[in-house]
Write an enzyme that holds these catalytic residues in place. Sequence first.
Site, PDB file in Angstrom:
ATOM      1  N   TYR A 123      11.999 -19.483 -21.353  1.00 29.24           N
ATOM      2  CA  TYR A 123      10.667 -19.415 -21.957  1.00 29.24           C
ATOM      3  C   TYR A 123      10.359 -20.685 -22.750  1.00 29.24           C
ATOM      4  CZ  TYR A 123      10.607 -14.439 -20.818  1.00 29.24           C
ATOM      5  OH  TYR A 123      10.632 -13.238 -20.161  1.00 29.24           O
ATOM      6  N   LYS A 174      25.037 -14.231 -18.041  1.00 26.33           N
ATOM      7  CA  LYS A 174      25.311 -14.372 -16.607  1.00 26.33           C
ATOM      8  C   LYS A 174      26.167 -15.627 -16.458  1.00 26.33           C
ATOM      9  CE  LYS A 174      24.634 -13.243 -12.238  1.00 26.33           C
ATOM     10  NZ  LYS A 174      24.994 -11.954 -11.604  1.00 26.33           N
ATOM     11  N   ASP A 207      23.746  -7.962 -14.855  1.00 24.77           N
ATOM     12  CA  ASP A 207      23.483  -6.964 -13.800  1.00 24.77           C
ATOM     13  C   ASP A 207      24.322  -5.705 -14.022  1.00 24.77           C
ATOM     14  OD1 ASP A 207      25.374  -8.923 -13.336  1.00 24.77           O
ATOM     15  OD2 ASP A 207      24.978  -9.158 -11.206  1.00 24.77           O
ATOM     16  N   ASP A 231      14.039  -9.784 -22.612  1.00 24.46           N
ATOM     17  CA  ASP A 231      12.714  -9.276 -22.256  1.00 24.46           C
ATOM     18  C   ASP A 231      12.870  -8.130 -21.259  1.00 24.46           C
ATOM     19  OD1 ASP A 231      10.014  -9.023 -22.002  1.00 24.46           O
ATOM     20  OD2 ASP A 231       9.685 -10.924 -20.962  1.00 24.46           O
TER      21      ASP A 231
HETATM   22 MG    MG Z   1       8.154  -8.022 -22.073  1.00 28.16          MG
END
Ligand code: MG
Length: 341
Positions: A123, A174, A207, A231
């Site tokens: 982001y 990850k 995951d 998120d």
């Molecule tokens: Mg969101």
Amino acid sequence: MHSITLIPGDGIGPAIVDAAVKVIEATGVPITWDRQLAGMAAVEKLANPLPDATLDSIRQHRLCLKGPLTTPVGGGYRSVNVSLRQTFNLYANVRPAISFEGTATPFKDVNLVIIRENTEGLYAGVEHFIKVDEERIAAESIAVITAKGSERVIRYAFEHARKAGRNKVTLVHKANILKCTAGLFLEIGREVAKDYPDIEFDDRIVDACCMQLVMKPHTFDVIVTTNLFGDILSDLAAGLIGGLGLTAGANIGRDAALFEAVHGSAPDIADLGIANPTAMILAGAMLLEHIGERSAARKIEHAVRAVIRDGRVVTPDLNPTSGYGTQDMADAIVSRISELD
Ligand code: MG
Ligand code: NAI
């Protein structure tokens, strides 16, 4: 007297923000609201999604309660939510997911909090198209992870665990694939954990974490993770406890804090008067907690939980045949609060 910037937002925003203000005021905590515009509402009135007056107001009061803001998909202006988090360096996004009695979900006893790094990762806004003769043949988004940014959010997660009486922090990553970005985040996590011998620490690959959140949600306590994973996981966690209408989030920085619902502007139900005000109201409770108004925050939480448990005066996402809307539910919560006095 507390002064707080209030951004009603758009879509269902103004209705649920009205509901939240009504409930917060019912606790008797003295607050002056400084109403400001952002997002679509600001574009329509001032041709600017993030006006200076709004930024100045947050800079001055250092506290903000914000309704959801619509973000154009693909093109258009940049997400105002992301801009606000970056402008005020709101580096820790705290999103609790705690089961409610009376919601239709197979998952009981969920009691976890996701702490999402809020300013870096994918982001960071470092992205571009690669063009050949004006044709977009590729696109790149660069994830930025800094040691300093990782340390401050991971430390925040441990401090939060201590303060909230929680005893485990799980770092989600990850690092098997993203060896640099996720690798650095994990490495810093392992270092920071050494300063908190009283808090259990483990890590999960994102995951596998998703699967486990669904299979064994009660094994999680505090989750700390990078921006995109946080998120996604926080919407998953919202689903575990009965939906997006129920979960609130705090965006915490050193110099300012902004409180909001986890969900967006819900354009599909914007004009129907049926949006669940719970998430926005609980964002208000998190704000009160943050400014030291503990007992008011507790009252709101109790009242919200009692109204949902009761299941009658709730919005249709919780009870499809209730026939009640946003303001009815807020009024029911207000009258519960007055019973608690
Ligand atoms: Mg969101
Ligand atoms: P959304 O969260 O607005 O809606 C997803 C689904 O959940 C919809 O079916 C909606 O009706 C339902 N829902 C959400 N909140 C609800 C509530 N309080 N009561 C009952 N049902 C509720 O996500 P969507 O549709 O992907 O995004 C809409 C807009 O909101 C987009 O422009 C997005 O960028 C923006 N957004 C803004 C956020 C913020 O301001 N912090 C956060 C997430 C999205």
